[in-house]
Design a protein around this motif. Structure first.
Motif, PDB file in Angstrom:
ATOM      1  N   GLY A   1      34.492  82.857  15.063  1.00 62.00           N
ATOM      2  CA  GLY A   1      35.460  83.549  15.165  1.00 62.00           C
ATOM      3  C   GLY A   1      35.411  82.287  15.835  1.00 62.00           C
ATOM      4  N   ILE A   2      37.049  81.936  15.760  1.00 67.56           N
ATOM      5  CA  ILE A   2      37.503  80.321  15.971  1.00 67.56           C
ATOM      6  C   ILE A   2      37.789  80.094  17.755  1.00 67.56           C
ATOM      7  CG2 ILE A   2      39.247  78.506  15.484  1.00 67.56           C
ATOM      8  CD1 ILE A   2      39.512  80.367  12.985  1.00 67.56           C
ATOM      9  N   ILE A   3      37.835  79.198  17.618  1.00 66.80           N
ATOM     10  CA  ILE A   3      38.977  78.625  19.570  1.00 66.80           C
ATOM     11  C   ILE A   3      39.407  77.895  19.086  1.00 66.80           C
ATOM     12  CG2 ILE A   3      36.794  76.720  20.500  1.00 66.80           C
ATOM     13  CD1 ILE A   3      37.647  78.262  23.091  1.00 66.80           C
ATOM     14  N   TYR A   4      40.122  77.719  20.381  1.00 63.75           N
ATOM     15  CA  TYR A   4      41.839  76.709  19.421  1.00 63.75           C
ATOM     16  C   TYR A   4      42.650  76.625  20.919  1.00 63.75           C
ATOM     17  CZ  TYR A   4      44.943  80.656  19.390  1.00 63.75           C
ATOM     18  OH  TYR A   4      45.097  81.453  19.410  1.00 63.75           O
TER      19      TYR A   4
ATOM     20  N   ASN B   1      36.335  68.922  26.385  1.00 61.91           N
ATOM     21  CA  ASN B   1      36.773  67.244  26.091  1.00 61.91           C
ATOM     22  C   ASN B   1      37.439  66.703  25.506  1.00 61.91           C
ATOM     23  OD1 ASN B   1      34.643  66.561  27.635  1.00 61.91           O
ATOM     24  ND2 ASN B   1      33.366  65.371  26.062  1.00 61.91           N
ATOM     25  N   GLY B   2      38.370  68.496  24.098  1.00 62.55           N
ATOM     26  CA  GLY B   2      39.257  67.769  24.208  1.00 62.55           C
ATOM     27  C   GLY B   2      39.337  67.089  22.728  1.00 62.55           C
ATOM     28  N   GLU B   3      38.096  67.212  21.689  1.00 65.61           N
ATOM     29  CA  GLU B   3      37.938  66.281  21.218  1.00 65.61           C
ATOM     30  C   GLU B   3      38.754  66.955  19.733  1.00 65.61           C
ATOM     31  OE1 GLU B   3      33.965  64.734  20.304  1.00 65.61           O
ATOM     32  OE2 GLU B   3      34.158  64.750  22.758  1.00 65.61           O
TER      33      GLU B   3
ATOM     34  N   ILE C   1      32.898  77.429  27.383  1.00 72.38           N
ATOM     35  CA  ILE C   1      34.373  76.467  26.390  1.00 72.38           C
ATOM     36  C   ILE C   1      35.472  76.706  27.910  1.00 72.38           C
ATOM     37  CG2 ILE C   1      35.585  75.602  25.230  1.00 72.38           C
ATOM     38  CD1 ILE C   1      33.461  75.457  23.350  1.00 72.38           C
ATOM     39  N   GLN C   2      35.647  77.900  27.704  1.00 76.97           N
ATOM     40  CA  GLN C   2      37.176  78.747  28.802  1.00 76.97           C
ATOM     41  C   GLN C   2      36.552  78.163  29.784  1.00 76.97           C
ATOM     42  OE1 GLN C   2      37.424  82.322  26.816  1.00 76.97           O
ATOM     43  NE2 GLN C   2      39.225  81.587  25.527  1.00 76.97           N
ATOM     44  N   GLU C   3      35.570  78.691  30.167  1.00 77.65           N
ATOM     45  CA  GLU C   3      35.350  78.838  31.870  1.00 77.65           C
ATOM     46  C   GLU C   3      35.437  76.230  32.580  1.00 77.65           C
ATOM     47  OE1 GLU C   3      32.045  80.395  32.483  1.00 77.65           O
ATOM     48  OE2 GLU C   3      33.034  82.737  32.626  1.00 77.65           O
ATOM     49  N   GLU C   4      34.918  76.003  31.279  1.00 77.23           N
ATOM     50  CA  GLU C   4      34.061  74.820  31.826  1.00 77.23           C
ATOM     51  C   GLU C   4      35.939  74.033  31.579  1.00 77.23           C
ATOM     52  OE1 GLU C   4      31.866  72.996  32.824  1.00 77.23           O
ATOM     53  OE2 GLU C   4      31.462  75.455  33.234  1.00 77.23           O
ATOM     54  N   ALA C   5      36.456  74.457  31.001  1.00 78.41           N
ATOM     55  CA  ALA C   5      37.942  73.222  30.586  1.00 78.41           C
ATOM     56  C   ALA C   5      39.373  74.107  31.157  1.00 78.41           C
ATOM     57  CB  ALA C   5      38.274  73.127  28.475  1.00 78.41           C
ATOM     58  N   PRO C   6      39.413  74.707  32.819  1.00 76.12           N
ATOM     59  CA  PRO C   6      40.110  75.037  32.617  1.00 76.12           C
ATOM     60  C   PRO C   6      41.550  75.455  32.882  1.00 76.12           C
ATOM     61  CG  PRO C   6      38.940  75.044  34.873  1.00 76.12           C
ATOM     62  CD  PRO C   6      38.096  74.027  33.370  1.00 76.12           C
ATOM     63  N   ASP C   7      42.002  73.583  32.525  1.00 69.89           N
ATOM     64  CA  ASP C   7      42.881  73.632  32.529  1.00 69.89           C
ATOM     65  C   ASP C   7      43.819  73.006  30.592  1.00 69.89           C
ATOM     66  OD1 ASP C   7      43.201  72.388  34.807  1.00 69.89           O
ATOM     67  OD2 ASP C   7      42.605  70.503  34.554  1.00 69.89           O
ATOM     68  N   LEU C   8      42.458  73.547  29.832  1.00 67.94           N
ATOM     69  CA  LEU C   8      43.119  73.828  28.701  1.00 67.94           C
ATOM     70  C   LEU C   8      43.967  74.964  28.650  1.00 67.94           C
ATOM     71  CD1 LEU C   8      40.981  71.476  27.112  1.00 67.94           C
ATOM     72  CD2 LEU C   8      42.606  70.562  27.559  1.00 67.94           C
TER      73      LEU C   8
END
Length: 353
Positions: A140-143, A224-226, A240-247
């Motif tokens: 799928g797509i992560i966004y 990293n929000g690239e 990705i979601q777990e590693e970037a909880p602030d996003l």
């Protein structure tokens, strides 16, 4: 999809009961029992390998690969090198056709009872003779929802020019062409040349919008929000979601449909340590071990015993376990035989234009 290796000596007795096996045979020149495993990189909790070695006295020699195709070539060209490999559905189908797999002795795998009925009798191994399910998931797509003001429910979003330079796509023949085929309303297993040409043409149109074509590196890049969008496997989305909880990263399986995939455990033809391979399959299928493994990897488990041990939040996470209406709109990749050349040609067309 992952990496490791380890060593221990040999004993053989009632300790094997913990893995529901009895008996012991020495199968190495130095008298040790050994097992040669070939798996995707970072696709197992290495603590489980250590635990298996300590419980059984079997020395696990663990190598990794980056793709089904690399694994296939090694198994085909070097028979007897590996005792256990972890291919995906379509590759299992291909390997069965080419007589590259051993039939599994399920009397050695009592923990097969925990594999859910929904994960048996599937088209890649319809008689359940050659494989034991390991993990499954979706594409799928992560966004980043905070950077998108459109509804994200379609593959079309990846062709929207307002997001130029904010899109990562798979660097993968089957996955990327499948996305374009599904968007156009075609089967992700199409062998219709005109459909594949159209799918390739659409990917060529999309190329100016794509920041880059990536695989495993997409995880770090999205953390990293690239970019705003990336095509990913569901388990990578969880990571990705777990590693970037602030996003505010969300995952969706687009409404046009996608791929539902299965990775499984199989024994290559001519494996020198078949009994040990079956013992390891049984060990990984034990619910507590399967739970520990799936929590590390992040994909969905076909093991009902392990699923029941997961916390409620994970069980209800639709990124990992989508509802039936989503899964019913997904398809499993098939082995395309010689028609895979149509995909190679279409992908080459995308890459050179």
């Amino acid at each position: 999809m992952k990496k490791l290796k380890k060593f221990i000596s040999v004993i053989c007795s009632l300790i094997l009961i913990s893995s529901s096996f009895v008996g012991c045979n020495k199968n190495d020149a130095n008298g040790k029992r050994t097992l040669n495993v070939f798996n995707y990189g970072d696709y197992i909790n290495e603590d489980l390998i250590k635990k298996f070695e300590e419980e059984t006295g079997i020395d696990v020699i663990y190598d990794t690969y980056e793709s089904n195709e690399i694994m296939y070539q090694k198994v085909k060209n070097s028979p007897g090198t590996y005792d256990l490999v972890f291919p995906s559905d379509y590759m299992v189908e291909k390997m069965i056709k080419e007589d590259l797999l051993e039939k599994i002795d399920f009397s050695n795998i009592p923990n097969y009872q925990y594999i859910g009925e929904d994960y048996k009798n599937l088209q890649y191994d319809p008689t359940n003779e050659y494989s034991v399910p390991y993990m499954w998931g979706t594409v799928g797509i992560i966004y980043d929802a905070d950077r998108v003001d459109d509804v994200v429910d379609s593959w079309d979003i990846l062709w929207n020019s307002k997001y130029k330079g904010e899109i990562f796509m798979f660097d993968s023949i089957r996955d990327t062409l499948a996305i374009s085929l599904a968007r156009l309303g075609y089967s992700i297993n199409s062998i219709n040349k005109s459909e594949l040409d159209e799918a390739a043409d659409e990917l060529i149109k999309q190329k100016p919008l794509v920041q880059s074509y990536v695989m495993d590196e997409v995880k770090d890049k999205m953390v990293n929000g690239e970019a705003i969008f990336a095509t990913v496997y569901s388990g990578d989305a969880i990571f990705i979601q777990e590693e970037a909880p602030d996003l505010n990263l969300q995952y969706v399986v687009p409404k046009e449909g996608s791929n539902k995939w299965f990775d499984v455990m199989v024994i290559p033809k001519g494996a020198k340590h078949k009994t040990e391979a079956e013992e390891f399959i049984n060990f990984l299928s034990e619910p507590e071990n399967a739970k520990e493994n799936v929590e590390y990897i992040g994909y969905a488990t076909p093991n009902t015993g392990a699923y029941e041990l997961l916390d409620k939040e994970t069980q209800e996470d639709e990124t990992v376990y989508p509802p039936d209406e989503v899964l019913d709109n997904c398809a499993i990749y098939r082995d395309l035989g010689n028609d895979i050349k149509l995909y190679d040609d279409a992908w080459l067309k995308v890459k050179i234009n």
